[in-house]
Design an enzyme around this catalytic site. Structure first.
Site, short mmCIF file in Angstrom:
data_model
loop_
_atom_site.label_atom_id
_atom_site.label_comp_id
_atom_site.label_asym_id
_atom_site.label_seq_id
_atom_site.Cartn_x
_atom_site.Cartn_y
_atom_site.Cartn_z
CG PHE A 1 -2.23 -0.74 0.93
CD1 PHE A 1 -3.11 -0.35 -0.06
CD2 PHE A 1 -2.52 -1.86 1.67
CE1 PHE A 1 -4.27 -1.07 -0.31
CE2 PHE A 1 -3.69 -2.58 1.44
CZ PHE A 1 -4.57 -2.18 0.44
CD GLU A 2 2.32 3.73 3.71
OE1 GLU A 2 2.70 4.77 3.12
OE2 GLU A 2 1.41 3.74 4.56
N GLY A 3 4.08 1.59 -1.04
CA GLY A 3 5.00 1.73 -2.16
C GLY A 3 6.36 2.21 -1.66
#
Length: 142
Positions: A14-16
């Site tokens: 989700f954060e990358g």
């Protein structure tokens, strides 16, 4: 308890990964896999290994805080969902939320309904945040 690798993978997805610090949608300096804090500023850089280490350490701290603060037994999946939520929003937001209030009252279904409500930035729904909250909600209920 040590955090599950699936939690690290979920949050990392989700954060990358960004090797160089940038200002997120809310204007907060961020680097690696969503790492923020007083040591993150313009010019900060992380390798993937450094970023994963910071992510794991932060998630372990969040996991421990949730375990210490809750008065009810939680499943590993519920812990993962809450830890992902708190990584993104902070433990203060989690512990002051209606989600937490319902959880502590044992109202699991009502608590789960709160996840999607936390998908706004500056009053606007952010598609990526909504997707994350729905995934956390599904994980919480699984």
């Amino acid at each position: 308890m040590d955090i599950p690798e699936t939690l690290v993978e979920l949050v990392a997805e989700f954060e990358g990964f960004k090797a160089e610090a940038y200002q997120d949608i809310g204007g907060v300096w961020t680097c690696g896999y969503g790492t923020t804090g007083p040591d993150i500023h313009k010019g900060t850089t992380f390798t993937k290994e450094e970023a994963l280490q910071r992510l794991s350490e932060t998630l372990q701290s969040i996991w421990n805080q949730i375990e210490q603060k809750t008065s009810i037994a939680l499943t590993s999946k519920q812990m993962e969902a809450l830890s992902s939520f708190a990584y993104n929003l902070g433990t203060s937001a989690l512990f002051k939320s209606t989600l937490w209030k319902y959880l502590e009252e044992g109202e699991i279904e009502q608590a789960a309904q709160e996840f999607p409500k936390w998908s706004h930035v500056n009053g606007k729904v952010i598609t990526g945040l909504l997707k994350r909250r729905v995934k956390e909600q599904e994980l919480f209920l699984s």
